[in-house]
Design a protein around this motif. Structure first.
Motif, short mmCIF file in Angstrom:
data_model
loop_
_atom_site.label_atom_id
_atom_site.label_comp_id
_atom_site.label_asym_id
_atom_site.label_seq_id
_atom_site.Cartn_x
_atom_site.Cartn_y
_atom_site.Cartn_z
N CYS A 7 -50.90 63.60 95.99
CA CYS A 7 -49.82 63.20 96.88
C CYS A 7 -49.27 61.85 96.44
O CYS A 7 -49.88 61.15 95.66
CB CYS A 7 -50.31 63.11 98.32
SG CYS A 7 -51.32 61.66 98.65
N VAL A 304 -52.22 60.62 102.71
CA VAL A 304 -51.41 61.61 103.42
C VAL A 304 -51.03 61.09 104.80
O VAL A 304 -49.88 61.22 105.24
CB VAL A 304 -52.19 62.94 103.54
CG1 VAL A 304 -51.44 63.92 104.45
CG2 VAL A 304 -52.39 63.56 102.16
N LYS A 305 -52.00 60.50 105.49
CA LYS A 305 -51.72 59.95 106.82
C LYS A 305 -50.69 58.83 106.75
O LYS A 305 -49.77 58.76 107.58
CB LYS A 305 -53.01 59.41 107.46
CG LYS A 305 -53.90 60.46 108.08
CD LYS A 305 -55.02 59.78 108.87
CE LYS A 305 -55.81 60.75 109.70
NZ LYS A 305 -56.83 60.08 110.53
N GLN A 307 -48.42 58.35 104.49
CA GLN A 307 -47.12 58.94 104.17
C GLN A 307 -46.43 59.43 105.45
O GLN A 307 -45.25 59.15 105.68
CB GLN A 307 -47.30 60.09 103.19
CG GLN A 307 -45.99 60.75 102.77
CD GLN A 307 -46.21 61.87 101.78
OE1 GLN A 307 -47.33 62.35 101.63
NE2 GLN A 307 -45.17 62.29 101.12
N ASN A 308 -47.17 60.15 106.28
CA ASN A 308 -46.60 60.68 107.51
C ASN A 308 -46.24 59.57 108.49
O ASN A 308 -45.19 59.62 109.15
CB ASN A 308 -47.59 61.66 108.17
CG ASN A 308 -47.79 62.92 107.34
OD1 ASN A 308 -46.90 63.32 106.58
ND2 ASN A 308 -48.95 63.53 107.46
N GLU A 309 -47.11 58.56 108.58
CA GLU A 309 -46.88 57.47 109.53
C GLU A 309 -45.70 56.59 109.11
O GLU A 309 -44.94 56.11 109.96
CB GLU A 309 -48.14 56.63 109.69
CG GLU A 309 -49.26 57.32 110.45
CD GLU A 309 -48.83 57.80 111.82
OE1 GLU A 309 -48.17 57.03 112.54
OE2 GLU A 309 -49.14 58.95 112.17
N SER A 311 -43.10 57.64 107.48
CA SER A 311 -41.92 58.44 107.81
C SER A 311 -41.58 58.29 109.30
O SER A 311 -40.41 58.10 109.67
CB SER A 311 -42.16 59.92 107.48
OG SER A 311 -42.32 60.10 106.09
N ARG A 312 -42.62 58.36 110.14
CA ARG A 312 -42.39 58.20 111.57
C ARG A 312 -41.90 56.80 111.91
O ARG A 312 -41.04 56.61 112.79
CB ARG A 312 -43.67 58.52 112.35
CG ARG A 312 -43.88 60.01 112.58
CD ARG A 312 -44.95 60.26 113.64
NE ARG A 312 -46.28 60.17 113.06
CZ ARG A 312 -46.92 61.20 112.53
NH1 ARG A 312 -46.35 62.38 112.48
NH2 ARG A 312 -48.13 61.06 112.05
N GLU A 315 -38.29 56.55 111.06
CA GLU A 315 -37.49 57.29 112.04
C GLU A 315 -37.32 56.48 113.31
O GLU A 315 -36.26 56.51 113.95
CB GLU A 315 -38.13 58.64 112.34
CG GLU A 315 -37.95 59.68 111.25
CD GLU A 315 -36.49 59.88 110.89
OE1 GLU A 315 -35.67 60.08 111.81
OE2 GLU A 315 -36.17 59.82 109.68
#
Length: 332
Positions: A7, A304-305, A307-309, A311-312, A315
Motif C-alpha cells: 500500500c 492502511v489505517k 491512509q483512510n484517516e 482521507s477522512r 474530507e
C-alpha cells in the motif's frame, strides 16, 4: 509478508505531488482572474499551476513508458486539481494550528535537494527554468514540511494497531505470508551485445571458458568476478543476493535453481552473454511465522489505517472550506 509494497500512504503521495507541482510561483490572494481554476478559502490556484502539475505527472508517466490519451489527460487534470486543493487546505490548516518547522530543518532539506544536481550551475538553471528563486523554493519546502507535521500530529500519532488486529489479519490472509523458494547466487558475466558478430561471440566464449578452467583449478570466484565480470555486481564479487523464480531470465534461473549450495555451474548462455553461476545458499518455500512477520505486518496495517484517516481528515477540511472552481462554474 510477501516482499512487495502492499500500500501507499496518502501523505507521501500528497507531499510528493506538492513538490512535483512546484514549478510556478505562488499565486497572490485575490479575486478570481481569468486564469484561475480554483479558489480555496480565498487562495488562488491558477491554470499555470495546474498545467505545470499535469506536465510533471505526464513526465513521470513517460518515464514509465505510459502515454495517456486525451480522455486520460482530462482525468489527470481533474486529479491534479484535487491534489492542489488538498495541499492548499492542509497548508492553511497547519497555519491555523500554529505549526512551525525549524529553519535548520528547511535548510537541511534544501541542501539535500541541491546535492541532487551535478553542480551549482545545473541547480541555478533548474530554478531559472521554473521561474523560481531559492527563496521561493525554501518557502515551498517549508510548506511541505508543515503539511507533513500537521498530518503527523493530527493523524499518524493517533493511529494504533492492536495485537488482536494483527493476529486476525495473519490468520485470515495465509497466502500473504507464503515465501517462495529463493536462491542466493553470484555470477560472472562476459557480455555479448545482441548484434555481435560470430567473431565477437567466439572471443567472449573463449574468455568465459578460460575463467571456468581457472575456477576448476581452485581460484577465488569473487576475485575473478571483480576482475572479469561485466555486471555491476562485480563490485560485490558477483553477489546478486537472493532471488525468486521469475526475477531473472529463464536460462539463468534454471541453472541457479538446479544447483546446490556451494556448487558452480558450467557456461550459461542468455541474451546478455555468457555466465558462470555459483549458488551460495538456498531458502525453501515456507510460510513466514507470525512472530517473524509481525513487525512488517503491524506497519502495513497502520499504513492502511493512516491512509483512510488522512482521507477522512481532508474530507473534513473540505466540508468546512469554501472551494470555488471559476472555470467549471462558468461552463455550467
Amino acid at each position: 509478508m510477501k516482499s512487495r509494497t502492499v500500500c501507499r500512504l496518502i501523505l507521501p503521495v500528497l507531499i510528493g505531488a506538492y513538490f512535483a507541482l512546484t514549478s510556478v510561483l505562488f499565486a497572490e490572494d485575490k479575486k478570481a482572474g481569468p486564469g484561475d481554476v480554483a479558489i480555496v478559502n480565498g487562495k488562488r490556484i491558477t491554470v499555470i499551476e495546474l498545467d505545470q502539475g499535469v506536465e510533471s505527472k505526464m513526465q513521470l508517466l513517460a518515464r514509465r513508458g505510459q502515454i495517456p490519451d486525451q480522455t486520460q489527460i482530462a482525468d489527470l487534470r481533474k486529479t491534479v486539481l484535487e491534489e492542489l486543493i488538498n495541499i492548499e487546505l492542509l497548508s492553511q490548516e497547519s497555519r491555523k494550528k500554529g505549526i512551525k518547522v525549524e529553519e535548520s530543518v528547511v535548510g537541511d532539506r534544501l541542501k539535500a535537494l541541491k546535492s541532487s544536481f551535478t553542480d551549482e550551475k545545473a541547480y541555478a538553471d533548474a530554478l531559472s527554468k521554473d521561474k523560481m528563486t531559492e527563496s521561493d523554493l525554501k518557502t515551498r519546502i517549508e510548506k511541505g514540511l508543515l503539511i507533513q507535521e500537521l498530518v503527523s500530529q493530527e493523524v499518524v500519532q493517533k493511529v494504533t494497531v492492536s495485537p488482536e488486529e494483527s493476529k486476525a489479519f495473519y490468520k485470515d490472509n495465509p497466502d500473504a505470508f507464503k515465501q517462495p523458494e529463493q536462491v542466493h547466487a553470484s555470477h560472472i558475466l562476459i557480455k555479448v551485445e545482441p548484434k555481435a558478430g560470430d567473431a565477437e561471440k567466439k572471443k567472449a566464449r573463449k574468455e568465459i571458458e578460460d575463467i571456468l578452467k581457472r575456477l576448476k583449478k581452485g581460484e577465488d570466484f569473487a576475485a575473478l568476478a571483480k576482475q572479469h565480470s561485466a555486471c555491476p555486481s562485480k563490485e560485490k564479487g558477483g553477489d546478486l543476493g537472493f532471488m525468486r523464480r521469475g526475477q531473472t531470465v529463464k536460462p539463468f534461473e534454471d541453472a541457479a535453481f538446479a544447483l546446490k549450495p556451494g556448487e558452480t555451474s558450467g557456461i550459461v548462455e542468455t541474451e546478455f552473454g555468457y555466465h558462470i553461476v555459483r549458488v551460495l545458499e538456498k531458502k525453501q518455500e515456507r510460510v513466514v511465522p507470525y512472530e517473524e512477520a509481525q513487525e512488517s505486518l503491524d506497519k502495513h496495517l497502520k499504513d492502511v489505517k493512516v491512509q483512510n484517516e488522512v482521507s477522512r481528515y481532508i474530507e473534513g477540511l473540505r466540508t468546512n472550506a469554501k472551494v470555488e472552481r471559476p472555470i467549471a462554474d462558468t461552463a455550467k
